[in-house]
Design a protein around this motif. Structure first.
Motif, mmCIF file in Angstrom:
data_model
loop_
_atom_site.group_PDB
_atom_site.id
_atom_site.type_symbol
_atom_site.label_atom_id
_atom_site.label_comp_id
_atom_site.label_asym_id
_atom_site.label_seq_id
_atom_site.Cartn_x
_atom_site.Cartn_y
_atom_site.Cartn_z
ATOM 1 N N ALA A 268 0.822 -1.203 0.000
ATOM 2 C CA ALA A 268 0.000 0.000 0.000
ATOM 3 C C ALA A 268 0.865 1.265 0.000
ATOM 4 N N LEU A 269 1.941 1.279 0.808
ATOM 5 C CA LEU A 269 2.803 2.465 0.859
ATOM 6 C C LEU A 269 3.544 2.675 -0.453
ATOM 7 N N ASN A 270 3.999 1.608 -1.070
ATOM 8 C CA ASN A 270 4.666 1.752 -2.363
ATOM 9 C C ASN A 270 3.697 2.213 -3.448
ATOM 10 N N ALA A 273 3.369 5.856 -2.915
ATOM 11 C CA ALA A 273 4.570 6.560 -3.363
ATOM 12 C C ALA A 273 4.588 6.728 -4.879
ATOM 13 N N THR A 274 4.044 5.735 -5.577
ATOM 14 C CA THR A 274 4.043 5.808 -7.040
ATOM 15 C C THR A 274 3.085 6.870 -7.555
ATOM 16 N N GLY A 275 1.942 7.030 -6.907
ATOM 17 C CA GLY A 275 0.933 7.941 -7.432
ATOM 18 C C GLY A 275 0.701 9.202 -6.633
ATOM 19 N N GLN A 280 10.367 11.864 -6.347
ATOM 20 C CA GLN A 280 11.102 10.749 -5.752
ATOM 21 C C GLN A 280 10.591 10.506 -4.338
ATOM 22 N N THR A 281 10.026 9.334 -4.137
ATOM 23 C CA THR A 281 9.516 8.960 -2.821
ATOM 24 C C THR A 281 10.147 7.636 -2.421
ATOM 25 N N LYS A 282 10.883 7.648 -1.329
ATOM 26 C CA LYS A 282 11.574 6.459 -0.854
ATOM 27 C C LYS A 282 10.783 5.829 0.287
ATOM 28 N N VAL A 283 10.490 4.548 0.143
ATOM 29 C CA VAL A 283 9.700 3.818 1.133
ATOM 30 C C VAL A 283 10.582 2.766 1.788
ATOM 31 N N ASP A 284 10.580 2.770 3.107
ATOM 32 C CA ASP A 284 11.321 1.772 3.881
ATOM 33 C C ASP A 284 10.354 1.131 4.868
#
Length: 397
Positions: A268-270, A273-275, A280-284
């Protein structure tokens, strides 16, 4: 992986040592037989001949016990050099040549030194006069040297083959481990895709069927008001309303059942981040255990609102979304490099802010309500970059 490679390598070395021992024992037996032939060919053995023969056998046995290493070559070299002074030493030359060549066959320039030492006693014996025994000894010494060279080449070839086999076994083990990791990743992606599809179906049912059933209930209630005073019609409408209400409750229960297991936090977080509209959105999201469904929905909603505000109002170019799983709580951190809102720049809120004061929008209040409904807190930091911290304790979930 290292243990497997070590076991395989040990097995290979044991096989090499065993094969080498059998081959060298056979070669020494052949060379020893040739020395016996020389003793018999020289006529009646004298005590000196027998002594030289026994010295050669002792030297060969010592070399066999110590193995092939450079220092061992000193014994046969000493025998050959000493044999230059006594023709009787010819009877042990094949054995000494075999041991010396075996010791220096792969030692570079020492090969030539060993060859000179091997030839020296034979050359001196032939120089004293032609002799059949010396000629036969020279031929047998050449055969012994060839046997030693062949044995060394075979040993090196076997060592190289076992090294290749060990390396291949190591590579196979590495490939098997990588295949296992790929299969695990594939299973995770398949599960995540299935959960995402369940979430999509639940939302479509909620937004589609739920809206229609709600509208039907409103229409039935309106009809009840319009037909007030007609008991029969009112009773039928009441029954229809009850059925529609039961259908709506059952639909909502089914949607919640789907949604409770249909949301993967990392996926869900990725997807957010894509939309989200930020370059640039970095997900950890490295949590080993997925949070409960209510926590997952809350964290996803907070991240969605924070990323939307960062893109729409802060004009952020980079954002960082991090989920940390601590022993007592989950923490969501959403940071961005966009413009800090005006309300957060006031002196009272320079380093941290608690939502709920004047100037905060409905989105921020909504995030606060969601987090506090689970017993958590939402903090806002303005330095070093604008950051939202959502902390939800585990004991309340």
């Amino acid at each position: 992986m290292t243990n497997v490679r070590g076991v395989v390598g040990s097995t290979g070395r044991v096989g090499i040592v065993h094969n080498r021992g059998v081959r060298e024992l056979t070669d020494r037996a052949v060379v020893l037989g040739s020395c016996v032939v020389l003793v018999l060919a020289s006529g009646m053995p004298t005590p000196t001949t027998i002594v030289w023969f026994l010295v050669a056998v002792t030297c060969s046995g010592t070399c066999a016990a110590w193995g092939r290493w450079p220092a061992v070559g000193a014994l046969p070299a000493a025998y050959l050099l000493a044999g230059c002074a006594d023709r009787a030493a010819i009877v042990g030359v094949p054995l000494a040549v075999y041991e010396l060549v075996g010791a220096v066959s792969d030692r570079g320039r020492w090969v030539w030194v060993g060859a000179a030492i091997c030839v020296a006693p034979l050359a001196l014996a032939l120089r004293r006069g032609p002799d059949t025994v010396v000629s036969v000894a020279a031929v047998l010494a050449a055969v012994a040297a060839l046997l030693a060279v062949r044995s060394g080449q075979v040993d090196r070839a076997h060592s190289a083959l076992h090294a290749v086999r060990d390396d291949l076994q190591h590579r196979v083990t590495v490939l098997q481990e990588r295949q296992t990791r790929l299969e695990e990743a594939q299973d995770h992606e398949t599960r995540a895709a299935a959960l995402a599809e369940r979430t999509r179906i639940a939302r479509e049912i909620h937004d589609g069927v739920g809206h229609l059933l709600t509208r039907l209930l409103f229409q039935v209630h309106a009809a009840q008001v319009a037909h007030r005073g007609a008991p029969e019609v009112e009773a039928e409408l009441r029954q229809i309303a009850q059925t529609a209400d039961e259908a709506l409750s059952a639909m909502r229960a089914g949607v919640h059942a789907l949604d409770d297991t249909g949301e993967d936090l990392g996926v869900a977080l990725n997807r957010l981040a894509t939309g989200c509209g930020i370059n640039q959105t970095k997900v950890d999201c490295a949590s080993a255990v997925s949070p409960p469904a209510p926590v997952t929905r809350c964290l996803v909603a907070v991240a969605r609102e924070a990323l939307t505000n960062a893109a729409r109002h802060g004009k952020a170019r980079t954002a960082w979304v991090t989920v940390a799983d601590f022993p007592g709580f989950w923490r969501l951190t959403v940071a961005n490099d966009g413009t800090v809102p005006a309300w957060a720049e006031s002196p009272q809120r320079l380093h941290s802010a608690q939502p709920g004061a004047d100037g905060l929008g409905l989105g921020t209040r909504s995030m606060t309500d969601r987090v506090e409904s689970l017993g958590g807190t939402l903090r806002i930091l303005t330095r070093p970059r604008f950051t939202m911290l959502a902390t939800i304790p585990k004991e309340t979930t």
